[in-house]
Design a protein around this motif. Structure first.
Motif, mmCIF file in Angstrom:
data_model
loop_
_atom_site.group_PDB
_atom_site.id
_atom_site.type_symbol
_atom_site.label_atom_id
_atom_site.label_comp_id
_atom_site.label_asym_id
_atom_site.label_seq_id
_atom_site.Cartn_x
_atom_site.Cartn_y
_atom_site.Cartn_z
ATOM 1 N N LYS A 1 0.990 -1.046 0.260
ATOM 2 C CA LYS A 1 -0.450 -0.127 0.389
ATOM 3 C C LYS A 1 0.830 1.441 0.120
ATOM 4 O O LYS A 1 0.602 2.544 -0.426
ATOM 5 C CB LYS A 1 -1.052 -0.053 1.393
ATOM 6 N N LEU A 2 2.068 1.192 0.368
ATOM 7 C CA LEU A 2 2.839 2.695 1.024
ATOM 8 C C LEU A 2 4.524 1.979 0.763
ATOM 9 O O LEU A 2 4.312 0.739 0.469
ATOM 10 C CB LEU A 2 2.574 2.814 2.149
ATOM 11 N N LEU A 3 5.188 3.031 -0.105
ATOM 12 C CA LEU A 3 6.477 2.775 -0.498
ATOM 13 C C LEU A 3 7.794 3.542 0.193
ATOM 14 O O LEU A 3 7.144 4.829 -0.389
ATOM 15 C CB LEU A 3 6.774 2.792 -1.850
ATOM 16 N N LEU A 4 8.442 3.277 1.008
ATOM 17 C CA LEU A 4 8.932 4.211 1.679
ATOM 18 C C LEU A 4 10.515 4.780 0.812
ATOM 19 O O LEU A 4 10.964 3.438 0.420
ATOM 20 C CB LEU A 4 9.444 3.603 2.870
ATOM 21 N N LEU A 5 10.667 5.315 0.309
ATOM 22 C CA LEU A 5 11.773 5.402 -0.022
ATOM 23 C C LEU A 5 13.147 6.387 0.531
ATOM 24 O O LEU A 5 12.752 7.925 1.024
ATOM 25 C CB LEU A 5 11.607 6.232 -2.007
ATOM 26 N N ASP A 6 14.158 5.908 1.264
ATOM 27 C CA ASP A 6 14.651 6.898 1.512
ATOM 28 C C ASP A 6 16.541 7.127 0.739
ATOM 29 O O ASP A 6 17.190 6.699 0.683
ATOM 30 C CB ASP A 6 15.737 5.804 2.852
ATOM 31 N N GLN B 1 5.229 5.911 -10.400
ATOM 32 C CA GLN B 1 4.004 5.893 -9.085
ATOM 33 C C GLN B 1 2.909 6.350 -9.872
ATOM 34 O O GLN B 1 1.628 5.614 -8.380
ATOM 35 C CB GLN B 1 5.206 7.065 -8.259
ATOM 36 N N GLU B 2 2.435 6.996 -10.619
ATOM 37 C CA GLU B 2 1.287 7.067 -11.356
ATOM 38 C C GLU B 2 0.670 5.888 -11.929
ATOM 39 O O GLU B 2 -0.609 4.968 -11.832
ATOM 40 C CB GLU B 2 1.693 8.130 -12.351
ATOM 41 N N LYS B 3 1.825 4.830 -12.634
ATOM 42 C CA LYS B 3 1.422 3.452 -13.388
ATOM 43 C C LYS B 3 0.792 3.065 -11.952
ATOM 44 O O LYS B 3 -0.505 1.792 -11.838
ATOM 45 C CB LYS B 3 2.274 2.653 -14.500
ATOM 46 N N THR B 4 1.108 2.575 -10.544
ATOM 47 C CA THR B 4 0.534 1.188 -10.341
ATOM 48 C C THR B 4 -0.035 1.947 -8.701
ATOM 49 O O THR B 4 -0.722 1.635 -8.580
ATOM 50 C CB THR B 4 2.387 1.232 -8.979
ATOM 51 N N GLY B 5 -0.345 3.634 -8.655
ATOM 52 C CA GLY B 5 -1.318 3.785 -7.874
ATOM 53 C C GLY B 5 -0.157 3.936 -7.040
ATOM 54 O O GLY B 5 -1.081 4.265 -5.979
ATOM 55 N N THR B 6 0.634 3.615 -6.502
ATOM 56 C CA THR B 6 1.214 3.138 -5.370
ATOM 57 C C THR B 6 1.755 4.623 -3.881
ATOM 58 O O THR B 6 1.859 5.526 -4.846
ATOM 59 C CB THR B 6 2.470 2.344 -5.243
ATOM 60 N N THR B 7 1.072 4.520 -3.009
ATOM 61 C CA THR B 7 1.740 5.603 -2.142
ATOM 62 C C THR B 7 3.128 6.416 -2.419
ATOM 63 O O THR B 7 3.419 5.455 -1.208
ATOM 64 C CB THR B 7 0.504 6.174 -0.795
ATOM 65 N N PHE B 8 3.504 6.932 -2.410
ATOM 66 C CA PHE B 8 5.214 6.820 -2.058
ATOM 67 C C PHE B 8 5.218 7.813 -1.126
ATOM 68 O O PHE B 8 5.277 9.450 -1.069
ATOM 69 C CB PHE B 8 5.892 6.982 -3.509
ATOM 70 N N VAL B 9 6.200 8.132 -0.609
ATOM 71 C CA VAL B 9 6.743 9.057 0.715
ATOM 72 C C VAL B 9 8.363 8.906 0.651
ATOM 73 O O VAL B 9 8.940 8.104 0.947
ATOM 74 C CB VAL B 9 6.343 8.212 2.229
ATOM 75 N N ILE B 10 8.785 9.964 0.424
ATOM 76 C CA ILE B 10 10.529 9.857 -0.010
ATOM 77 C C ILE B 10 10.950 11.175 1.201
ATOM 78 O O ILE B 10 10.662 12.183 1.133
ATOM 79 C CB ILE B 10 10.469 10.657 -1.053
ATOM 80 N N VAL B 11 11.964 10.389 1.458
ATOM 81 C CA VAL B 11 13.341 10.972 2.144
ATOM 82 C C VAL B 11 13.986 11.735 1.305
ATOM 83 O O VAL B 11 15.019 10.989 1.282
ATOM 84 C CB VAL B 11 13.444 10.553 3.256
#
Length: 375
Positions: free
Chosen positions: A167-172, A194-204
């Motif tokens: 549901k959520l991908l975290l990118l460090d 991100q747009e194609k998969t619709g997954t929520t990305f949170v990037i640091v």
């Protein structure tokens, strides 16, 4: 993500995917995150931006389950995930180092987590093929990590992280190891994926340009607190304080005393013997209140003569010039030894430009070009 109709944070009825509620994280006597409340919505590409030690990585590690809040709670899709172990969360994390297995080829790196979960072989092959296609890695499937470029290794790590459909991908700091040109190219690839998969990305990230390019919203942090959460354009054009204005891009900050000069208009008295500056503001300032006028260099016009219709104009002397190819930044010394910056696009060849060191010039801008801040 380009700013468009997608703006669930403006809908009072929209349910956030992630909720931080009064979250504090202490390490001994040090408070890394302080009473933080934040909503992140489904399908967002959300950026946590700030200098080293501001708390952004601690926030991400709490989302991943590698750290536990000292107080407060974190919800994912309505569930309090604080007691849920990392491997049981619908969350995946892509590390700065990529953490690929050097002895496995690209195909097996992507398949690794799916095999551990016992996915049937046919479904696994289909899912890996889908991830290879998504990240344009089909022809590198049998190569090992050392046989591909840094940008390709980054895409392998991304494909592996997305393979389990979190549901959520975290990118460090996912692009920290890439050179500038490749980093810029990869930013757009990330946005497309991100747009194609619709997954929520949170990037640091500590890279302002990266956050402003990829994110639907940016949270600017300092010393464990959220300073401003807004779209990239709002963060840049309407910072809520001097810290945000100064942290994001180049800015001139002129301190002075604000006096009302009509509806939503103020004069700023900034130097003895100098005409006050005019600024628009929908915030109320009391008479002679200390204020800070923030003006971006690209909104400042440089001319040899004072423009006849200029609302704000300051004369100064060119102290330095930074030539950056597409733009030139003029550092101009004005009254009281203050240094102001103005940027111009280099639309003509360099030998045809009009200003050089020590030239006397005028800097001018409109009353709506700057933002009047109280702190």
């Amino acid at each position: 993500m380009p700013e468009c109709a997608f703006a669930p944070w403006t809908d009072p009825g929209a349910e956030p995917l992630i909720r931080f509620r009064n979250v504090t994280k202490r390490f001994g006597d040090f408070t890394a995150v302080r009473d933080l409340t934040l909503d992140i919505y489904e399908h967002e590409f959300f950026a946590l931006l700030g200098p080293s030690g501001c708390g952004k990585t601690t926030m991400m590690r709490m989302l991943a389950g590698f750290e536990t809040p000292s107080s407060g709670h974190i919800e994912l899709a309505g569930q309090n995930i604080v007691p849920v172990p990392p491997n049981k969360r619908a969350v995946n994390m892509m590390f700065q180092s990529y953490a690929l297995f050097p002895h496995l080829n690209v195909w097996d790196n992507i398949a690794f987590g799916l095999k551990r979960d016992g996915m049937p072989k046919d479904a696994l092959r289909e899912r890996v093929a889908e991830m290879l296609k998504l990240t344009h890695l089909e022809r590198f499937a049998r190569r090992k990590p050392h046989q591909i470029s840094g940008g390709q290794r980054q895409r392998v790590a991304l494909a592996r992280s997305l393979a389990k459909a979190p549901k959520l991908l975290l990118l460090d700091e996912p692009m920290g190891a890439l050179d500038k040109k490749l980093r810029q190219e990869t930013q757009f690839e990330l946005m497309d994926i991100q747009e194609k998969t619709g997954t929520t990305f949170v990037i640091v990230t500590h890279d302002q340009e990266e956050a402003m390019t990829v994110a639907s919203r940016v949270a600017v942090m300092d010393e464990g607190e959220l300073i401003q959460v807004a779209t990239p354009s709002a963060i840049y054009e309407a910072p809520n304080c001097v810290y945000v204005a100064d942290f994001i891009g180049d800015v001139n900050i002129i301190e002075g005393a604000a006096h009302r000069a009509g509806e939503d208009r103020y004069t700023v008295h900034w130097a003895d013997g100098q005409a006050p500056l005019m600024a628009a503001s929908d915030k109320a300032f009391s008479p002679a209140q200390n204020a800070f006028l923030a003006i971006r260099p690209e909104k400042v016009l440089v001319t040899a003569e004072r423009p006849a219709d200029a609302v704000n104009a300051i004369q100064g002397r060119i102290h330095d010039i930074a030539y950056l190819g597409n733009i030139s930044t003029y550092h101009v010394e004005v009254a009281g030894g203050r240094m102001l910056k103005a940027q111009t696009a280099n639309t003509r060849r360099i030998e045809n430009r009009g200003f050089t060191w020590e030239n006397r010039v005028w800097l001018s801008w409109d009353s709506t070009a700057g933002v009047l801040l109280e702190r």
